[in-house]
Design a protein around this motif. Structure first.
Motif, PDB file in Angstrom:
ATOM      1  N   ARG A   1       9.826   4.309   2.088  1.00  0.00           N
ATOM      2  CA  ARG A   1       8.695   5.177   1.723  1.00  0.00           C
ATOM      3  C   ARG A   1       9.056   6.025   0.500  1.00  0.00           C
ATOM      4  O   ARG A   1       8.304   6.099  -0.457  1.00  0.00           O
ATOM      5  CB  ARG A   1       8.370   6.073   2.922  1.00  0.00           C
ATOM      6  CG  ARG A   1       7.228   6.997   2.705  1.00  0.00           C
ATOM      7  CD  ARG A   1       7.060   7.902   3.914  1.00  0.00           C
ATOM      8  NE  ARG A   1       5.706   8.393   4.008  1.00  0.00           N
ATOM      9  CZ  ARG A   1       5.203   9.323   3.236  1.00  0.00           C
ATOM     10  NH1 ARG A   1       5.932   9.873   2.305  1.00  0.00           N
ATOM     11  NH2 ARG A   1       3.945   9.700   3.373  1.00  0.00           N
TER      12      ARG A   1
ATOM     13  N   GLY B   1       0.380  -7.865  -6.904  1.00  0.00           N
ATOM     14  CA  GLY B   1       1.689  -7.272  -6.657  1.00  0.00           C
ATOM     15  C   GLY B   1       2.758  -8.317  -6.471  1.00  0.00           C
ATOM     16  O   GLY B   1       2.537  -9.510  -6.726  1.00  0.00           O
TER      17      GLY B   1
ATOM     18  N   MET C   1      -3.071   3.359  -3.032  1.00  0.00           N
ATOM     19  CA  MET C   1      -2.765   2.203  -2.192  1.00  0.00           C
ATOM     20  C   MET C   1      -2.342   2.657  -0.808  1.00  0.00           C
ATOM     21  O   MET C   1      -1.418   3.448  -0.671  1.00  0.00           O
ATOM     22  CB  MET C   1      -1.649   1.389  -2.890  1.00  0.00           C
ATOM     23  CG  MET C   1      -1.214   0.146  -2.141  1.00  0.00           C
ATOM     24  SD  MET C   1      -2.569  -0.966  -1.698  1.00  0.00           S
ATOM     25  CE  MET C   1      -3.292  -1.278  -3.322  1.00  0.00           C
TER      26      MET C   1
ATOM     27  N   ASP D   1       4.908  -0.118  -0.962  1.00  0.00           N
ATOM     28  CA  ASP D   1       3.538   0.002  -0.445  1.00  0.00           C
ATOM     29  C   ASP D   1       3.395  -0.603   0.949  1.00  0.00           C
ATOM     30  O   ASP D   1       2.685  -0.077   1.790  1.00  0.00           O
ATOM     31  CB  ASP D   1       2.562  -0.685  -1.407  1.00  0.00           C
ATOM     32  CG  ASP D   1       2.566  -0.001  -2.757  1.00  0.00           C
ATOM     33  OD1 ASP D   1       2.208   1.184  -2.815  1.00  0.00           O
ATOM     34  OD2 ASP D   1       2.980  -0.641  -3.749  1.00  0.00           O
ATOM     35  N   TYR D   2       4.042  -1.759   1.151  1.00  0.00           N
ATOM     36  CA  TYR D   2       4.038  -2.403   2.470  1.00  0.00           C
ATOM     37  C   TYR D   2       5.487  -2.745   2.814  1.00  0.00           C
ATOM     38  O   TYR D   2       6.210  -3.242   1.938  1.00  0.00           O
ATOM     39  CB  TYR D   2       3.249  -3.718   2.450  1.00  0.00           C
ATOM     40  CG  TYR D   2       1.761  -3.562   2.230  1.00  0.00           C
ATOM     41  CD1 TYR D   2       0.896  -3.446   3.313  1.00  0.00           C
ATOM     42  CD2 TYR D   2       1.230  -3.563   0.949  1.00  0.00           C
ATOM     43  CE1 TYR D   2      -0.470  -3.319   3.119  1.00  0.00           C
ATOM     44  CE2 TYR D   2      -0.140  -3.422   0.739  1.00  0.00           C
ATOM     45  CZ  TYR D   2      -0.980  -3.305   1.828  1.00  0.00           C
ATOM     46  OH  TYR D   2      -2.330  -3.181   1.641  1.00  0.00           O
TER      47      TYR D   2
ATOM     48  N   LYS E   1      -0.468   2.680   2.554  1.00  0.00           N
ATOM     49  CA  LYS E   1       0.803   2.091   2.999  1.00  0.00           C
ATOM     50  C   LYS E   1       0.629   1.475   4.381  1.00  0.00           C
ATOM     51  O   LYS E   1      -0.145   1.993   5.191  1.00  0.00           O
ATOM     52  CB  LYS E   1       1.872   3.176   3.082  1.00  0.00           C
ATOM     53  CG  LYS E   1       2.343   3.663   1.729  1.00  0.00           C
ATOM     54  CD  LYS E   1       3.458   4.661   1.890  1.00  0.00           C
ATOM     55  CE  LYS E   1       3.902   5.224   0.566  1.00  0.00           C
ATOM     56  NZ  LYS E   1       4.621   4.276  -0.280  1.00  0.00           N
TER      57      LYS E   1
ATOM     58  N   HIS F   1       6.934  -0.546 -10.192  1.00  0.00           N
ATOM     59  CA  HIS F   1       5.795   0.340 -10.450  1.00  0.00           C
ATOM     60  C   HIS F   1       5.837   0.888 -11.875  1.00  0.00           C
ATOM     61  O   HIS F   1       4.804   0.984 -12.539  1.00  0.00           O
ATOM     62  CB  HIS F   1       5.764   1.485  -9.429  1.00  0.00           C
ATOM     63  CG  HIS F   1       5.238   1.072  -8.088  1.00  0.00           C
ATOM     64  ND1 HIS F   1       5.770   1.512  -6.898  1.00  0.00           N
ATOM     65  CD2 HIS F   1       4.227   0.245  -7.741  1.00  0.00           C
ATOM     66  CE1 HIS F   1       5.097   0.969  -5.884  1.00  0.00           C
ATOM     67  NE2 HIS F   1       4.164   0.193  -6.373  1.00  0.00           N
TER      68      HIS F   1
ATOM     69  N   ASP G   1       1.266   1.951 -10.978  1.00  0.00           N
ATOM     70  CA  ASP G   1       1.340   2.417  -9.586  1.00  0.00           C
ATOM     71  C   ASP G   1       0.462   1.609  -8.648  1.00  0.00           C
ATOM     72  O   ASP G   1       0.709   1.559  -7.442  1.00  0.00           O
ATOM     73  CB  ASP G   1       0.919   3.890  -9.494  1.00  0.00           C
ATOM     74  CG  ASP G   1       2.063   4.798  -9.886  1.00  0.00           C
ATOM     75  OD1 ASP G   1       3.206   4.300  -9.910  1.00  0.00           O
ATOM     76  OD2 ASP G   1       1.816   5.981 -10.177  1.00  0.00           O
ATOM     77  N   ARG G   2      -0.592   1.021  -9.204  1.00  0.00           N
ATOM     78  CA  ARG G   2      -1.518   0.294  -8.321  1.00  0.00           C
ATOM     79  C   ARG G   2      -1.058  -1.129  -8.045  1.00  0.00           C
ATOM     80  O   ARG G   2      -1.658  -1.837  -7.252  1.00  0.00           O
ATOM     81  CB  ARG G   2      -2.929   0.318  -8.923  1.00  0.00           C
ATOM     82  CG  ARG G   2      -3.463   1.746  -9.015  1.00  0.00           C
ATOM     83  CD  ARG G   2      -4.888   1.788  -9.459  1.00  0.00           C
ATOM     84  NE  ARG G   2      -5.753   1.024  -8.578  1.00  0.00           N
ATOM     85  CZ  ARG G   2      -6.994   0.677  -8.878  1.00  0.00           C
ATOM     86  NH1 ARG G   2      -7.512   1.025 -10.045  1.00  0.00           N
ATOM     87  NH2 ARG G   2      -7.721  -0.011  -8.022  1.00  0.00           N
TER      88      ARG G   2
ATOM     89  N   VAL H   1       1.042  -3.636  -6.278  1.00  0.00           N
ATOM     90  CA  VAL H   1       1.563  -3.491  -4.912  1.00  0.00           C
ATOM     91  C   VAL H   1       2.993  -4.037  -4.769  1.00  0.00           C
ATOM     92  O   VAL H   1       3.305  -5.108  -5.289  1.00  0.00           O
ATOM     93  CB  VAL H   1       0.611  -4.257  -3.954  1.00  0.00           C
ATOM     94  CG1 VAL H   1       1.195  -4.369  -2.565  1.00  0.00           C
ATOM     95  CG2 VAL H   1      -0.752  -3.593  -3.919  1.00  0.00           C
ATOM     96  N   THR H   2       3.835  -3.293  -4.053  1.00  0.00           N
ATOM     97  CA  THR H   2       5.165  -3.805  -3.719  1.00  0.00           C
ATOM     98  C   THR H   2       5.245  -4.046  -2.210  1.00  0.00           C
ATOM     99  O   THR H   2       4.975  -3.153  -1.415  1.00  0.00           O
ATOM    100  CB  THR H   2       6.263  -2.816  -4.155  1.00  0.00           C
ATOM    101  OG1 THR H   2       5.946  -1.520  -3.648  1.00  0.00           O
ATOM    102  CG2 THR H   2       6.374  -2.736  -5.672  1.00  0.00           C
TER     103      THR H   2
END
Ligand code: C5P
Length: 236
Positions: free
Chosen positions: A202, A156, A1, A207-208, A3, A168, A173-174, A176-177
């Protein structure tokens, strides 16, 4: 993903919004931006089209919550605006989230990312128990809503960077947060209570990051944005 940093365009008019975006004219990187209720209700879908036409990716933060059929039809309209990310309340149930996904999928099979709001960060344990009659620890409720969103096929959730790791772990893991509540070290926290720096977000696996005032109120918004990107994305 991949960032990325998303700038919250929390303005009440087209003029203020475009004047702000003009300050990024010379930038190499076109910021991913968030349009929320304030700007959308002030200016309608035209502002979404105009910002999109300037080349920005858009998170349309309207937090839909209604019966499944209504949300499905509203999502179909929103995906016609060619946005990149939309959201809804997980509290609308799995049936509503599934209907939203159907509605948002374009005829060519593409669709924006669909993100769920779990419990709003303004809701305390006490208010959740007394007003909503949900008598479980708040973090368990957030993770349960995240799992429901994942089971419904969503991409997410919006959460605190402090919860990103647990989300996650529970949803993969995929999944999204998208995390607000970001402040520079030593900066003004405003009304956000639990804050983290872009660098810490981070490390925590967000992720965003959604960043509003630290960029929109900065003397030099483009420089503040670059600093966020350096800390969160390129990590130099
Ligand atoms: O100015 P600031 O960086 O606090 O802006 C954060 C943005 O993220 C705002 O648009 C706010 O509405 C949004 N948001 C939030 N907390 C949530 C969900 C959304 O701060 N739990």
């Amino acid at each position: 993903m991949g960032k990325d940093v998303i700038i919250a365009l929390d303005f009440d008019s087209r003029e203020r919004t475009l004047a702000f975006l003009d300050r990024f004219a010379g930038e190499e990187r076109k910021p991913f931006v968030k349009i929320g209720m304030e700007l959308y209700y002030a200016e309608g879908p035209a502002i979404v089209r105009e910002v999109k036409a300037r080349g920005h990716r858009i998170f349309l933060d309207l937090k839909l919550h209604d019966i499944p059929n209504t949300v499905k039809k509203a999502m179909a309209v929103l995906s016609g605006l060619d946005v990149d990310m939309v959201n809804l309340h997980a509290a609308g149930t799995r049936a509503m989230m599934e209907a939203a996904l159907e509605g948002v999928t374009r005829s060519d099979g593409t669709r924006p990312l669909v993100i769920a709001v779990t419990q709003l960060t303004s809701t305390s344990q006490e208010r959740m128990e007394q007003d909503l009659l949900i008598e479980r620890p708040l973090d368990q409720v957030v993770l349960h809503y995240a799992r429901c969103a994942a089971q419904a096929g969503l991409d997410g959730v919006v959460c605190s960077p402090l919860e990103a790791g647990k989300v996650h772990e529970a949803c993969g893991d995929r999944f999204v947060t998208v995390t607000p509540g970001v402040r520079f070290a030593g900066g003004d926290t405003g009304d956000q209570v639990r804050v983290t720096t872009p660098a810490r977000a981070r490390e925590l696996g967000a992720d965003y990051i959604v960043v509003g005032r630290p960029i929109t109120q900065a003397e030099d918004p483009a420089a503040a944005y670059r600093k966020c990107v350096e800390e969160f994305v390129t990590f130099s």
